[in-house]
Write a protein that holds these residues in place. Structure first.
Motif, PDB file in Angstrom:
ATOM      1  N   ASP A 225       0.415 -16.505  39.112  1.00 26.37           N
ATOM      2  CA  ASP A 225       0.113 -15.819  40.380  1.00 26.37           C
ATOM      3  C   ASP A 225       0.346 -14.315  40.264  1.00 26.37           C
ATOM      4  OD1 ASP A 225      -0.437 -18.280  41.513  1.00 26.37           O
ATOM      5  OD2 ASP A 225       1.507 -18.460  42.531  1.00 26.37           O
ATOM      6  N   THR A 226       1.443 -13.944  39.609  1.00 28.65           N
ATOM      7  CA  THR A 226       1.789 -12.526  39.478  1.00 28.65           C
ATOM      8  C   THR A 226       0.780 -11.804  38.598  1.00 28.65           C
ATOM      9  OG1 THR A 226       4.136 -13.046  39.748  1.00 28.65           O
ATOM     10  CG2 THR A 226       3.604 -10.913  38.768  1.00 28.65           C
ATOM     11  N   CYS A 227       0.395 -12.424  37.494  1.00 24.98           N
ATOM     12  CA  CYS A 227      -0.602 -11.800  36.618  1.00 24.98           C
ATOM     13  C   CYS A 227      -1.930 -11.623  37.339  1.00 24.98           C
ATOM     14  CB  CYS A 227      -0.790 -12.643  35.359  1.00 24.98           C
ATOM     15  SG  CYS A 227       0.370 -12.236  34.047  1.00 24.98           S
ATOM     16  N   ARG A 228      -2.311 -12.610  38.127  1.00 21.30           N
ATOM     17  CA  ARG A 228      -3.561 -12.493  38.895  1.00 21.30           C
ATOM     18  C   ARG A 228      -3.467 -11.346  39.898  1.00 21.30           C
ATOM     19  NH1 ARG A 228      -7.287 -16.599  38.604  1.00 21.30           N
ATOM     20  NH2 ARG A 228      -6.617 -18.618  37.748  1.00 21.30           N
ATOM     21  N   ALA A 229      -2.340 -11.304  40.625  1.00 23.14           N
ATOM     22  CA  ALA A 229      -2.184 -10.304  41.681  1.00 23.14           C
ATOM     23  C   ALA A 229      -2.160  -8.885  41.130  1.00 23.14           C
ATOM     24  CB  ALA A 229      -0.911 -10.580  42.480  1.00 23.14           C
ATOM     25  N   LEU A 230      -1.511  -8.711  39.987  1.00 25.87           N
ATOM     26  CA  LEU A 230      -1.347  -7.381  39.407  1.00 25.87           C
ATOM     27  C   LEU A 230      -2.389  -7.076  38.328  1.00 25.87           C
ATOM     28  CD1 LEU A 230       2.547  -7.249  39.119  1.00 25.87           C
ATOM     29  CD2 LEU A 230       1.094  -6.464  40.996  1.00 25.87           C
ATOM     30  N   ARG A 231      -3.255  -8.054  38.112  1.00 23.80           N
ATOM     31  CA  ARG A 231      -4.292  -7.904  37.078  1.00 23.80           C
ATOM     32  C   ARG A 231      -3.673  -7.500  35.733  1.00 23.80           C
ATOM     33  NH1 ARG A 231      -9.261  -5.046  40.516  1.00 23.80           N
ATOM     34  NH2 ARG A 231      -9.299  -6.644  42.150  1.00 23.80           N
ATOM     35  N   GLY A 232      -2.541  -8.135  35.469  1.00 23.54           N
ATOM     36  CA  GLY A 232      -1.842  -7.839  34.221  1.00 23.54           C
ATOM     37  C   GLY A 232      -2.192  -8.822  33.140  1.00 23.54           C
ATOM     38  N   ARG A 233      -1.676  -8.574  31.947  1.00 25.52           N
ATOM     39  CA  ARG A 233      -1.858  -9.474  30.820  1.00 25.52           C
ATOM     40  C   ARG A 233      -0.518 -10.139  30.522  1.00 25.52           C
ATOM     41  NH1 ARG A 233      -4.451  -5.071  26.973  1.00 25.52           N
ATOM     42  NH2 ARG A 233      -3.190  -3.783  28.363  1.00 25.52           N
TER      43      ARG A 233
ATOM     44  N   TRP B  91      -2.679 -19.901  31.888  1.00 29.46           N
ATOM     45  CA  TRP B  91      -3.439 -18.652  31.895  1.00 29.46           C
ATOM     46  C   TRP B  91      -4.701 -18.795  31.041  1.00 29.46           C
ATOM     47  CZ3 TRP B  91      -3.535 -14.672  34.965  1.00 29.46           C
ATOM     48  CH2 TRP B  91      -4.185 -13.490  34.561  1.00 29.46           C
TER      49      TRP B  91
ATOM     50  N   ARG C 107      -7.394 -20.616  33.042  1.00 31.39           N
ATOM     51  CA  ARG C 107      -7.551 -20.193  34.436  1.00 31.39           C
ATOM     52  C   ARG C 107      -8.997 -20.205  34.913  1.00 31.39           C
ATOM     53  NH1 ARG C 107      -6.965 -15.988  31.155  1.00 31.39           N
ATOM     54  NH2 ARG C 107      -8.124 -14.038  31.441  1.00 31.39           N
TER      55      ARG C 107
END
Length: 230
Positions: free
Chosen positions: A127-135, A198, A201
């Motif tokens: 969820d956090t990676c999606r929200a922050l568009r991080g890797r 991930w 996804r």
């Protein structure tokens, strides 16, 4: 036992998370298994908030975002149970056995940590990676820092909740039971689950099946940790 809880709004930040945990701490009796875990988790979250505020993470915003999304999954399980709905399988043993007189406080604490780390952490990382568009690899350093806090807290929990005279009593079933579970192994499993989720996804059916299998597997471990010992 019935869990009575007036559902607050979904936490919008770390202070909301802490406020809801403190409300639960005051609302539940001390011997309640959910209360035992909640008190442990409250201390961990307070420490994460302190570290984030003091610049103790590589990316304080991402660490805080993860902490909020992570806690929201536990609070949602509380809300579901209070509303008479089933929580995820990983949480069911704790909520079903929270008032059992033959389950000891250390078992409740470890069963809650098992559910939260083994299942919720992987999903919160996604969820956090999606929200922050991080890797994913950008989260790893702060994941390890939070893990260090958890390990220190687990050591304290074992010291505080293990019956003093039985600590070195190899014949005590509690010694064998809690010795069979490892926070380090649970953390490694959570990171592996996160990476797998991930990777799939873009395949919703596969991701849903994998999530369900993680949930049921963690729930089975929780059921074992809560074996009544008399």
């Amino acid at each position: 036992m019935t869990l009575t809880w007036a559902k607050p709004a979904a936490p919008a930040g770390i202070e909301d998370v802490l406020a809801q945990m403190r409300m639960l701490d005051g609302a539940l009796p001390p011997r309640d298994g959910v209360h035992v875990f909640n008190r442990v988790y409250l201390k961990v979250t307070e420490r994460v908030a302190e570290q984030a505020g003091a610049g103790g993470f590589t990316d304080g915003a991402a660490a805080t975002e993860l902490a909020v999304r992570f806690a929201a999954r536990y609070l949602a399980a509380v809300d579901h149970t209070a509303a008479g709905r089933e929580p995820p399988a990983c949480w069911r043993p704790l909520f079903q056995l929270r008032g059992h007189p033959a389950v000891r406080p250390l078992q409740f604490a470890l069963a809650g940590i098992n559910a939260h780390i083994g299942h919720d952490l992987a999903l919160a990382l996604v969820d956090t990676c999606r929200a922050l568009r991080g890797r994913p690899h950008l989260m790893e350093a702060d994941f390890e820092r939070v893990g260090g806090l958890l390990v220190a807290m687990e050591e304290r929990i074992r010291e505080e909740l293990m019956p003093g005279p039985d600590l070195l009593d190899v014949a005590d079933p509690l010694t064998h039971l809690v010795g069979s579970w490892s926070l380090q192994a649970a953390r490694r499993g959570a990171w592996a689950s996160f990476r797998a989720l991930w990777a799939v996804r873009g395949l919703p059916d596969v991701a849903e099946e994998l999530t369900g299998r993680i949930d049921s597997s963690v729930g089975l471990v929780g059921r074992c940790l809560l074996t009544p010992l008399g």
